[in-house]
Write a protein that holds these residues in place. Structure first.
Motif, short mmCIF file in Angstrom:
data_model
loop_
_atom_site.label_atom_id
_atom_site.label_comp_id
_atom_site.label_asym_id
_atom_site.label_seq_id
_atom_site.Cartn_x
_atom_site.Cartn_y
_atom_site.Cartn_z
N LEU A 102 0.84 -1.21 0.00
CA LEU A 102 0.00 0.00 0.00
C LEU A 102 0.87 1.25 0.00
O LEU A 102 0.62 2.21 -0.76
CB LEU A 102 -0.92 -0.01 1.22
CG LEU A 102 -1.82 1.22 1.42
CD1 LEU A 102 -2.76 1.41 0.23
CD2 LEU A 102 -2.63 1.08 2.71
N LEU A 103 1.92 1.26 0.81
CA LEU A 103 2.83 2.40 0.87
C LEU A 103 3.52 2.61 -0.48
O LEU A 103 3.60 3.74 -0.98
CB LEU A 103 3.87 2.17 1.96
CG LEU A 103 4.97 3.22 2.11
CD1 LEU A 103 4.37 4.55 2.53
CD2 LEU A 103 6.02 2.77 3.13
N LEU A 104 4.01 1.53 -1.07
CA LEU A 104 4.69 1.63 -2.36
C LEU A 104 3.75 2.07 -3.47
O LEU A 104 4.11 2.89 -4.32
CB LEU A 104 5.32 0.28 -2.72
CG LEU A 104 6.52 -0.16 -1.87
CD1 LEU A 104 6.89 -1.59 -2.18
CD2 LEU A 104 7.71 0.76 -2.12
N ASP A 105 2.54 1.52 -3.46
CA ASP A 105 1.57 1.87 -4.50
C ASP A 105 1.18 3.35 -4.40
O ASP A 105 1.00 4.04 -5.40
CB ASP A 105 0.33 0.98 -4.39
CG ASP A 105 -0.47 0.97 -5.67
OD1 ASP A 105 0.08 0.62 -6.72
OD2 ASP A 105 -1.67 1.32 -5.63
N THR A 106 1.06 3.84 -3.16
CA THR A 106 0.74 5.25 -2.95
C THR A 106 1.89 6.16 -3.37
O THR A 106 1.68 7.22 -3.97
CB THR A 106 0.40 5.49 -1.46
OG1 THR A 106 -0.66 4.63 -1.07
CG2 THR A 106 0.00 6.95 -1.23
N LEU B 130 4.71 5.31 -5.39
CA LEU B 130 5.22 5.14 -6.76
C LEU B 130 4.15 5.25 -7.83
O LEU B 130 4.43 5.67 -8.96
CB LEU B 130 5.91 3.77 -6.89
CG LEU B 130 7.10 3.51 -5.96
CD1 LEU B 130 7.61 2.09 -6.14
CD2 LEU B 130 8.21 4.52 -6.22
N GLY B 131 2.93 4.84 -7.50
CA GLY B 131 1.85 4.84 -8.50
C GLY B 131 1.81 3.53 -9.26
O GLY B 131 2.78 2.76 -9.29
N GLN C 228 4.09 -1.52 -11.57
CA GLN C 228 4.07 -2.55 -12.61
C GLN C 228 5.45 -2.72 -13.24
O GLN C 228 5.87 -3.83 -13.55
CB GLN C 228 3.05 -2.17 -13.69
CG GLN C 228 2.86 -3.19 -14.80
CD GLN C 228 2.13 -4.44 -14.32
OE1 GLN C 228 1.05 -4.36 -13.78
NE2 GLN C 228 2.74 -5.60 -14.49
N ALA C 229 6.18 -1.62 -13.39
CA ALA C 229 7.48 -1.66 -14.06
C ALA C 229 8.56 -2.29 -13.19
O ALA C 229 9.31 -3.16 -13.65
CB ALA C 229 7.89 -0.25 -14.47
N TRP C 230 8.67 -1.86 -11.93
CA TRP C 230 9.74 -2.37 -11.07
C TRP C 230 9.41 -2.37 -9.57
O TRP C 230 10.03 -3.09 -8.80
CB TRP C 230 11.02 -1.56 -11.27
CG TRP C 230 10.85 -0.07 -11.02
CD1 TRP C 230 10.48 0.89 -11.92
CD2 TRP C 230 11.03 0.62 -9.77
NE1 TRP C 230 10.41 2.13 -11.32
CE2 TRP C 230 10.75 1.99 -10.00
CE3 TRP C 230 11.40 0.23 -8.49
CZ2 TRP C 230 10.83 2.96 -9.01
CZ3 TRP C 230 11.48 1.19 -7.48
CH2 TRP C 230 11.20 2.54 -7.75
N ASN D 59 -5.28 0.77 -3.89
CA ASN D 59 -5.04 1.34 -2.56
C ASN D 59 -6.26 1.22 -1.66
O ASN D 59 -6.14 0.91 -0.47
CB ASN D 59 -4.64 2.81 -2.67
CG ASN D 59 -3.22 2.98 -3.18
OD1 ASN D 59 -2.53 2.00 -3.42
ND2 ASN D 59 -2.79 4.22 -3.33
N GLU D 60 -7.43 1.48 -2.21
CA GLU D 60 -8.67 1.41 -1.42
C GLU D 60 -8.89 0.00 -0.89
O GLU D 60 -9.21 -0.18 0.30
CB GLU D 60 -9.86 1.86 -2.27
CG GLU D 60 -9.91 3.34 -2.56
CD GLU D 60 -10.97 3.72 -3.58
OE1 GLU D 60 -11.35 4.90 -3.62
OE2 GLU D 60 -11.42 2.82 -4.34
#
Length: 440
Positions: free
Chosen positions: A184-188, A190-191, A196-198, A287-288
């Motif tokens: 969740l932290l990384l997705d928030t 990095l986006g 998806q890329a790395w 994220n949700e």
């Protein structure tokens, strides 16, 4: 001096770890185990379809996700081999050494997944290496839980065996919280595109830190007093797998009783994430849905403790049969709440994870109690890991295929209900272990 007196003297002289040491030694490995599994489940639900099966994902995203879920199943298929391998040495050499090797096998495999190039770089070889890493994960995971459960329960007072058995099982919500929290932290931060890329690699690479901590704890723990007593009395099996054969009924009953636990586990944690983010109309963001799962896992931890306390008071069967009946009702009626409504989804997840805690908590006591000391590591591990295949290996794939075929999530509920009925039959046949002589 008689042999009995010698054994008694040896037993009294044995150093026993403190309760905090027992908690740390039993919990750390299962926390890493479930962290690794959850990181893989998130990646397979969200990223691995496009990374390792790009053609299938472009043609039909659901097919790409199903193929990614099949790589998720590879670990489970390797588990029986791992449980026999580590069970053999756990019953022959001891719990401590076996757990250290299991932890290293698990940790190295997880780290290598984070280093693996995708299909565009290696083609089919990337999928093969991914499956090999996943299989090695499964081998290590198979040796982890049963050994950790024995470290806890073989150090426990007789009237608190289920409570001590909750220590390794509490590693599951801790691993869940760490895996989902980091993602969740990384997705928030990095986006979706960078993840998806790395970015998906970072949680796998971070597992190395957890493994180092786990190794430190495991190397400083003592062998369990019950195993050392068996050694002193020359009751350690030289051929644990051969000696396990007379207990085949206990293995099968443990597998059937435990199956619904894994089915519910991966329907809630893996399939529902994929469904809520990719299939539900309108869909939640990643994220949700991760945030809702992180809140609901608190109920998982609470009910592990609650049901273990009551298992020591009322018996394992009473608590497990009651919880499995509640899970049957949940399976038949709760799936319709999976719609784009945060309140109903939170209700689905919180109740589901509470039931999950109720099913999972007491297994740390009732599975080992099915077997005597000389085959306990092998027997409990084999039942637990066969249950992982029976109930969990294909649960996300089956659930995805059922929704594709029927167009309704109610079909997933019927699938879970069937697994709950099978578990109920097994639980009625299992002997109550609350008052068993655990030193035998």
């Amino acid at each position: 001096m008689s042999a009995t007196a010698t054994a008694s003297t040896a037993t009294k002289a044995v150093k026993k770890d403190s309760v905090p040491e027992i908690i740390a030694a039993s919990m750390v490995g299962t926390a890493i185990e479930f962290y690794d599994n959850y990181c893989y489940s998130i990646a397979s639900a969200s990223y691995f379809g496009a990374i390792f099966f790009p053609a299938a994902t472009k043609a039909n995203p659901a097919i790409g996700t199903m193929l990614a879920f099949l790589t998720f199943a590879v670990s489970f298929l390797a588990r029986p081999f791992g449980s026999m391998l580590f069970g053999h040495f756990g019953d022959k050499v001891g719990r401590k050494t076996t757990l250290v090797v299991a932890l290293m096998t698990m940790g190295i495999s997880t780290f290598l997944v984070g280093c693996l190039p995708g299909y565009e770089q290696l083609g089919m070889l990337s999928i093969i290496i991914l499956c090999i890493c996943r299989a090695c994960q499964g081998v290590g995971l198979a040796g982890e839980w049963s050994g950790a459960a024995l470290v806890a329960t073989e150090n426990a007072p007789a009237h608190k065996r289920a409570l001590y058995g909750s220590f390794p099982n509490l590693g599951a919500p801790i691993g869940f919280f760490c895996a989902y929290g980091l993602n969740l932290l990384l997705d928030t931060t990095l986006g979706p595109d960078q993840m998806q890329a790395w970015g998906w690699r970072i949680p796998f690479l971070c597992s190395a830190v957890l493994v180092i901590i786990g190794l430190y704890v495991r190397l400083h723990m003592s062998e369990t007093p019950i195993f050392r007593q068996a050694e002193a009395e020359d009751r350690v099996s030289k051929h644990p797998l051969r000696d396990l054969v007379p207990y085949w009924k206990e293995v099968l009953l443990g597998t059937a009783a435990m199956g619904i636990t894994y089915t519910l586990f991966y329907v809630l944690g893996t399939w529902s994430l994929s469904y809520g983010v990719k299939v539900m109309k309108p869909a939640f963001t990643q994220n949700e849905y991760l945030a809702m799962q992180m809140v609901s896992v608190v109920f998982f931890a609470i009910f592990i403790l609650v049901t273990c306390v009551y298992s020591d008071k009322l018996g394992r069967k009473t608590v497990l049969i009651s919880t499995t009946l509640a899970t049957l009702v949940f399976s038949l009626f709760a799936m319709q709440s999976l719609q784009h409504n945060p309140v109903t989804v939170m209700l689905f997840l919180c109740v589901g994870f509470a039931l999950m805690g109720g099913l999972f908590g007491p297994c740390g006591a009732y599975l080992p109690e099915l077997f005597p000391t000389h085959v306990r590591y092998s027997g409990a591990g084999l039942a637990y890991n066969l249950a992982a295949i029976f109930g969990g290996a294909f649960a996300p794939t089956i659930a995805t295929a059922l929704v594709q075929a029927t167009g309704t999530v109610a079909s997933v509920g019927w699938y879970m209900a069937i697994m709950a009925v099978i578990a109920l039959v097994a639980l009625f046949l299992i002997k109550e272990g609350k008052n068993a002589d655990y030193a035998k």
